[in-house]
Design a protein around this motif. Structure first.
Motif, PDB file in Angstrom:
ATOM      1  N   GLY A  30      62.803  92.462  18.272  1.00 23.42           N
ATOM      2  CA  GLY A  30      62.653  93.701  19.031  1.00 23.42           C
ATOM      3  C   GLY A  30      63.437  94.842  18.416  1.00 23.42           C
ATOM      4  N   ALA A  31      64.675  94.554  18.007  1.00 24.69           N
ATOM      5  CA  ALA A  31      65.499  95.590  17.385  1.00 24.69           C
ATOM      6  C   ALA A  31      64.864  96.044  16.072  1.00 24.69           C
ATOM      7  CB  ALA A  31      66.910  95.062  17.147  1.00 24.69           C
ATOM      8  N   GLU A  33      61.646  96.152  15.510  1.00 26.62           N
ATOM      9  CA  GLU A  33      60.535  97.048  15.856  1.00 26.62           C
ATOM     10  C   GLU A  33      61.042  98.469  16.097  1.00 26.62           C
ATOM     11  OE1 GLU A  33      58.479  95.358  19.198  1.00 26.62           O
ATOM     12  OE2 GLU A  33      57.986  93.561  18.058  1.00 26.62           O
ATOM     13  N   ALA A  34      62.287  98.567  16.578  1.00 30.47           N
ATOM     14  CA  ALA A  34      62.864  99.888  16.837  1.00 30.47           C
ATOM     15  C   ALA A  34      62.999 100.699  15.553  1.00 30.47           C
ATOM     16  CB  ALA A  34      64.220  99.740  17.522  1.00 30.47           C
ATOM     17  N   ILE A  35      63.226 100.012  14.419  1.00 31.98           N
ATOM     18  CA  ILE A  35      63.335 100.725  13.141  1.00 31.98           C
ATOM     19  C   ILE A  35      62.034 101.456  12.851  1.00 31.98           C
ATOM     20  CG2 ILE A  35      63.672 100.468  10.650  1.00 31.98           C
ATOM     21  CD1 ILE A  35      65.311  97.981  11.194  1.00 31.98           C
ATOM     22  N   PHE A  37      59.631 102.153  14.904  1.00 32.03           N
ATOM     23  CA  PHE A  37      59.353 103.127  15.958  1.00 32.03           C
ATOM     24  C   PHE A  37      60.099 104.436  15.711  1.00 32.03           C
ATOM     25  CE2 PHE A  37      60.035 104.628  20.417  1.00 32.03           C
ATOM     26  CZ  PHE A  37      58.713 104.935  20.668  1.00 32.03           C
ATOM     27  N   THR A  38      61.388 104.328  15.375  1.00 33.02           N
ATOM     28  CA  THR A  38      62.183 105.539  15.147  1.00 33.02           C
ATOM     29  C   THR A  38      61.644 106.314  13.949  1.00 33.02           C
ATOM     30  OG1 THR A  38      64.085 104.285  15.937  1.00 33.02           O
ATOM     31  CG2 THR A  38      64.529 106.413  14.942  1.00 33.02           C
TER      32      THR A  38
ATOM     33  N   PHE B  42      67.652 105.739  17.737  1.00 30.38           N
ATOM     34  CA  PHE B  42      67.464 104.406  17.160  1.00 30.38           C
ATOM     35  C   PHE B  42      68.401 103.399  17.809  1.00 30.38           C
ATOM     36  CE2 PHE B  42      68.963 101.323  13.951  1.00 30.38           C
ATOM     37  CZ  PHE B  42      67.842 100.511  13.984  1.00 30.38           C
ATOM     38  N   ALA B  46      66.930 100.317  19.718  1.00 33.30           N
ATOM     39  CA  ALA B  46      67.213  98.978  19.193  1.00 33.30           C
ATOM     40  C   ALA B  46      67.754  98.094  20.319  1.00 33.30           C
ATOM     41  CB  ALA B  46      68.212  99.056  18.045  1.00 33.30           C
ATOM     42  N   MET B  49      64.699  97.691  22.966  1.00 31.08           N
ATOM     43  CA  MET B  49      63.525  96.975  22.467  1.00 31.08           C
ATOM     44  C   MET B  49      63.873  95.531  22.161  1.00 31.08           C
ATOM     45  SD  MET B  49      61.666  99.966  20.257  1.00 31.08           S
ATOM     46  CE  MET B  49      60.101  99.175  19.884  1.00 31.08           C
ATOM     47  N   GLY B  50      65.147  95.280  21.784  1.00 29.96           N
ATOM     48  CA  GLY B  50      65.590  93.905  21.623  1.00 29.96           C
ATOM     49  C   GLY B  50      65.481  93.157  22.940  1.00 29.96           C
ATOM     50  N   ALA B  53      61.923  92.565  24.044  1.00 31.53           N
ATOM     51  CA  ALA B  53      61.268  91.458  23.330  1.00 31.53           C
ATOM     52  C   ALA B  53      61.652  90.124  23.948  1.00 31.53           C
ATOM     53  CB  ALA B  53      61.650  91.497  21.842  1.00 31.53           C
TER      54      ALA B  53
END
Lengths: 167, 186
Positions: A30-31, A33-35, A37-38, B42, B46, B49-50, B53
């Motif tokens: 998930g983290a 995916e944030a890359i 997304f940002t 970010f 992060a 979104m972590g 998930a």
């Protein structure tokens, strides 16, 4: 209210533990995916922030503020709030900085400050959100919803200034 | 967005001709602010979104949104389960005041709705988010308290009333405009 976030966090992890999910790999995915997304947001952010800087530095923002103040006061909106109202649709951090300035110079409990807080807390960065949400959409004509939101924001701004006199 | 951007940027740029040495610094400062904001976003994304998930893998998202999926599908005129799920999570996060967690859900929902050409649902979700759905304006309360307010919480009620009013007006206007354009098509 301060317990909301820790409680959510713990509840999600405990539930995942019961369901025997690999928490570490799920969280890092998930983290990750944030890359992505940002990075998709970055081009939009750059455009908006450059626009805001130019708007501010050129003096256009304060000129517009001065020009609109009489009209605003006629509607019952204090002139100190004009700039906040103008900036809020574009930039969250910019308007937060300006809100802090208002609170510091007028005192946190004054009418102006309470009005500013209500306006800040009850509206969103419309243009920013529209750019982020619709960045990946084919159909680019999104004028109608933006106009609708600006109308409803204008009405509720006038109402907020009235409401803060009584509540 | 294009019209607004062009209008403001161009007119500001022309005004800045009076102070040409300010021109390039204004552009680079803007870009710098953007990168700084992106870095901050970010971090927030992060973290959330972590967690989302994890919630997704454990089936929590699915079971939480099961009850409201049906009414949401009707409201947003979508047949897509995953879109409704993301919309449910977006609205819940907004109501709880965790905007950082709400945005990725909204973008995912918009992408799902794009798949079925559902501009109505996309615009409705955008309007709900852009008129703010917050129950408690936590940021503002914290800021007021830190600046010595004697009753930092007393703006909660007026904020709630104004938020409800602006969201109500916007949704009503949007539904009216939608009904009008459908009648025209007939």
């Amino acid at each position: 209210m301060k317990y909301v976030i820790p409680v959510i966090f713990i509840a999600v992890l405990v539930y995942a533990l019961i369901k025997r999910v690999n928490i570490f790999s799920a969280y890092s995915r998930g983290a990750g995916e944030a890359i992505k997304f940002t990075f998709t947001l970055l081009p939009t952010l750059i455009c908006i922030f450059i626009m805001c800087q130019l708007f501010e530095r050129s003096g256009l923002a304060s000129a517009l503020t001065d020009a609109l103040s009489p009209a605003m006061s006629a509607l019952g909106i204090p002139k100190e709030l004009t700039k906040l109202i103008l900036i809020k649709p574009f930039s969250g951090s910019g308007s937060l900085a300006y809100l802090t300035e208002i609170l510091e110079s007028h005192g946190a409990d004054s009418y102006i400050s309470r009005c500013a807080c209500v306006l800040y807390g009850s509206s969103e960065t419309v243009f920013y959100i529209s750019a982020v949400y619709f960045a990946a959409c084919r159909q680019k004509k999104r004028l109608l919803p933006i106009i609708i939101i600006l109308i409803s924001t204008a009405i509720s701004t006038i109402f907020a200034c009235l409401l803060c006199r009584f509540l | 967005m294009n019209a607004v951007f062009t209008l403001i940027t161009l007119s500001s740029a022309i005004l800045l001709l009076f102070e040409p040495e300010q021109f390039l610094p204004a552009l680079t400062d803007g870009a710098q602010n953007a990168v700084r904001t992106a870095a901050m976003l970010f971090l927030i994304y992060a973290v959330w979104m972590g967690l989302s998930a994890v919630a997704e893998d454990s089936g929590l998202t699915r079971s939480l949104s099961r009850r409201i999926r049906k009414p949401l599908k009707r409201l947003f005129r979508t047949g897509d389960d995953q879109a409704a799920e993301n919309i449910a999570m977006n609205i819940s996060c907004n109501l709880l005041g965790i905007g950082g967690a709400a945005t990725p859900y909204a973008v995912r929902a918009i992408a799902r709705l794009e798949g079925e050409d559902n501009a109505f649902g996309q615009n409705l979700l955008f309007i709900l988010n852009a008129t703010s759905l917050q129950l408690v304006p936590a940021t503002v309360i914290a800021l007021r308290a830190s600046l010595g307010s004697s009753a930092a919480h007393d703006i909660t009620l007026p904020s709630l009333i104004v938020t409800a009013l602006s969201t109500g007006i916007a949704v009503a206007l949007f539904l009216a405009a939608d009904a009008l354009s459908r009648r025209k098509k007939k």
